[in-house]
Design a protein around this motif. Structure first.
Motif, short mmCIF file in Angstrom:
data_model
loop_
_atom_site.label_atom_id
_atom_site.label_comp_id
_atom_site.label_asym_id
_atom_site.label_seq_id
_atom_site.Cartn_x
_atom_site.Cartn_y
_atom_site.Cartn_z
N ALA A 150 43.67 34.34 11.16
CA ALA A 150 42.68 35.15 11.84
C ALA A 150 41.42 34.35 12.15
O ALA A 150 40.81 34.48 13.22
N LEU A 151 41.03 33.48 11.21
CA LEU A 151 39.86 32.63 11.43
C LEU A 151 40.11 31.65 12.58
O LEU A 151 39.24 31.44 13.43
N ALA A 152 41.30 31.05 12.61
CA ALA A 152 41.63 30.11 13.69
C ALA A 152 41.58 30.82 15.04
O ALA A 152 41.09 30.27 16.03
N TRP A 153 42.08 32.06 15.10
CA TRP A 153 42.03 32.83 16.35
C TRP A 153 40.58 33.09 16.75
O TRP A 153 40.20 32.90 17.91
N ALA A 154 39.75 33.52 15.80
CA ALA A 154 38.38 33.90 16.11
C ALA A 154 37.56 32.72 16.62
O ALA A 154 36.68 32.90 17.48
N ARG A 155 37.84 31.54 16.14
CA ARG A 155 37.04 30.37 16.55
C ARG A 155 37.33 29.94 17.98
O ARG A 155 36.57 29.16 18.55
N SER A 156 38.41 30.44 18.57
CA SER A 156 38.71 30.09 19.96
C SER A 156 38.69 31.31 20.87
O SER A 156 38.97 31.20 22.06
N ALA A 157 38.34 32.49 20.31
CA ALA A 157 38.37 33.72 21.09
C ALA A 157 37.08 33.92 21.87
O ALA A 157 36.03 33.38 21.53
N GLU A 158 37.17 34.72 22.92
CA GLU A 158 36.00 35.03 23.73
C GLU A 158 35.13 36.06 23.03
O GLU A 158 35.64 36.93 22.31
N PRO A 159 33.81 35.99 23.20
CA PRO A 159 32.93 37.01 22.62
C PRO A 159 33.34 38.41 23.10
O PRO A 159 33.74 38.59 24.25
N GLY A 160 33.24 39.37 22.23
CA GLY A 160 33.60 40.74 22.58
C GLY A 160 35.07 41.08 22.39
O GLY A 160 35.49 42.18 22.73
N SER A 161 35.84 40.16 21.82
CA SER A 161 37.27 40.41 21.64
C SER A 161 37.60 40.66 20.17
O SER A 161 36.83 40.33 19.27
N SER A 162 38.77 41.27 19.92
CA SER A 162 39.19 41.55 18.56
C SER A 162 40.68 41.29 18.41
O SER A 162 41.43 41.32 19.39
N LEU A 163 41.09 41.03 17.17
CA LEU A 163 42.49 40.76 16.85
C LEU A 163 42.98 41.89 15.95
O LEU A 163 42.55 42.00 14.81
N PRO A 164 43.89 42.75 16.45
CA PRO A 164 44.32 43.90 15.66
C PRO A 164 45.06 43.50 14.38
O PRO A 164 44.85 44.10 13.33
N VAL A 165 45.95 42.50 14.48
CA VAL A 165 46.76 42.11 13.33
C VAL A 165 47.18 40.66 13.50
O VAL A 165 47.28 40.16 14.63
N VAL A 166 47.40 39.98 12.39
CA VAL A 166 47.87 38.60 12.44
C VAL A 166 49.39 38.62 12.44
O VAL A 166 50.02 38.84 11.42
N GLY A 167 49.97 38.42 13.63
CA GLY A 167 51.41 38.35 13.74
C GLY A 167 51.90 36.94 13.52
O GLY A 167 51.12 36.01 13.32
N PRO A 168 53.23 36.75 13.56
CA PRO A 168 53.79 35.42 13.35
C PRO A 168 53.25 34.37 14.31
O PRO A 168 53.14 33.20 13.96
N ASP A 169 52.88 34.80 15.52
CA ASP A 169 52.38 33.85 16.51
C ASP A 169 50.97 33.36 16.20
O ASP A 169 50.50 32.38 16.81
N ARG A 170 50.28 34.03 15.28
CA ARG A 170 48.90 33.65 14.94
C ARG A 170 48.82 32.88 13.63
O ARG A 170 47.74 32.42 13.26
N ARG A 171 49.92 32.76 12.90
CA ARG A 171 49.87 32.07 11.62
C ARG A 171 49.94 30.56 11.82
O ARG A 171 50.62 30.07 12.72
N THR A 172 49.23 29.85 10.96
CA THR A 172 49.21 28.40 11.02
C THR A 172 49.67 27.86 9.66
O THR A 172 49.99 28.61 8.75
N SER A 173 49.67 26.57 9.53
CA SER A 173 50.04 25.95 8.25
C SER A 173 48.89 25.97 7.26
O SER A 173 49.06 25.64 6.08
N GLU A 174 47.68 26.38 7.71
CA GLU A 174 46.52 26.40 6.83
C GLU A 174 46.45 27.69 6.03
O GLU A 174 46.94 28.74 6.45
N ARG A 175 45.80 27.60 4.88
CA ARG A 175 45.51 28.74 4.04
C ARG A 175 44.00 28.74 3.78
O ARG A 175 43.30 27.78 4.12
#
Length: 310
Positions: free
Chosen positions: A118-143
């Motif tokens: 979720a953090l990785a998504w937020a750092r590249s997302a446009e202002p005013g946007s939201s992520l409903p859920v972290v699906g498999p496509d949003r997971r990375t190798s980081e914890r």
């Protein structure tokens, strides 16, 4: 076995050979209908190794409205929240502020990976946007362990309502109704802090008050120490308190006391500090003196007051 699975092996647990047993993630579903549906590995203690662990567990499980600065190693500031509007996993405000939500729906077996995704998504997302859920496509190798300062604890701010959801200006009727609904279910909650006391929270549940205290000791050690205190009549926090039991959450044990509702949360700071000292002494003494027969019996009684949330 993939690298990601190998790295988690020591901190995971599966449902064994019986796919019909309850899923270890705590969803209440059968394993075959939950994490048994894929090859996901369930990490029982997802925040292990972080100084922020007890407060991460509290924000995930029972803090109704709370925020904290997340101690990220790099990048701009990030605010961690107990819950975001719509139970979103993350959102980026119009001014670029990044917020991550703890109380979210997930099918992943590793909440730490979900939060890092979720953090990785937020750092590249446009202002005013939201992520409903972290699906498999949003997971990375980081914890979280890869992106946070491991020795920096959280300092949660517990709020009386969800007004911080909509900073500045008057909310429109729809937003006002959303806030009213969210605020109506908040139970008054306060942090109880003092020397040796961390991860302890007072909550007014209506008919009674409770103290919930997230402990980071190994469960076997903690239960033995609690049993020793119980056998010595040292398990209570003082007059107006009663040890109610404990629950497991994300690999940690959370003891719970029923409290006199008429007493203010601040009145439990001193008793909590005194209990923390007694507990530390009991833990230290286990190496020199094993449990007596009476203490073993006390441990069995305490074990009967345990439940598992996660």
């Amino acid at each position: 076995m993939g690298k990601k699975t190998r790295n988690r092996a020591a901190a995971t647990a599966t449902a064994g050979e019986n796919p019909r047993r309850p899923c270890p993630c705590g969803s209440g579903k059968r394993y075959k209908a939950c994490h048994g549906a894929g090859d996901d590995v369930i990490v029982v203690r997802p925040f292990e190794g972080l100084a922020a662990e007890p407060d991460l567990v509290a924000m995930r499980e029972f803090l109704p409205s709370a925020t904290a600065a997340l101690p990220v190693r790099a990048g701009g500031p990030v605010t961690l929240a107990s819950v975001l509007p719509g139970a979103s996993a993350a959102l980026v405000r119009d001014d670029g502020q990044v917020l991550l939500g703890m109380q979210v729906q997930t099918r992943s077996g590793d909440l730490s990976t979900d939060l890092a995704g979720a953090l990785a998504w937020a750092r590249s997302a446009e202002p005013g946007s939201s992520l409903p859920v972290v699906g498999p496509d949003r997971r990375t190798s980081e914890r979280l362990q890869d992106v946070l300062e491991p020795d920096t604890p959280l300092e949660p701010t517990v709020h009386a309502d969800f007004a911080w959801w909509l900073p500045g200006g008057e909310p429109d009727p729809e937003a006002a109704a959303m806030l009213e609904r969210a605020n109506s279910v908040i139970m008054p909650t306060e942090a109880v802090t003092g020397p040796g006391v961390r991860g302890a929270y007072w909550v007014d549940a209506g008919s009674k008050a409770h103290l919930r205290w997230v402990r980071t000791e190994d469960e076997t050690t903690l239960m033995a120490a609690l049993a020793r205190l119980s056998d010595q009549d040292g398990l209570e926090l003082g007059e107006g308190s009663r040890y109610a039991g404990s629950f497991r959450a994300h690999g940690l044990l959370v003891p719970v006391w029923d409290l006199d509702r008429e007493m203010h949360s601040s009145e439990w700071v001193g008793p909590a500090v005194a209990f923390a000292k007694r507990l530390d002494e009991a833990v230290a003494g286990l190496a020199e003196k094993p449990l007596t027969d009476g203490e073993h019996r006390a441990r069995e009684v305490l074990a009967g007051k345990q439940i598992t949330l996660r």
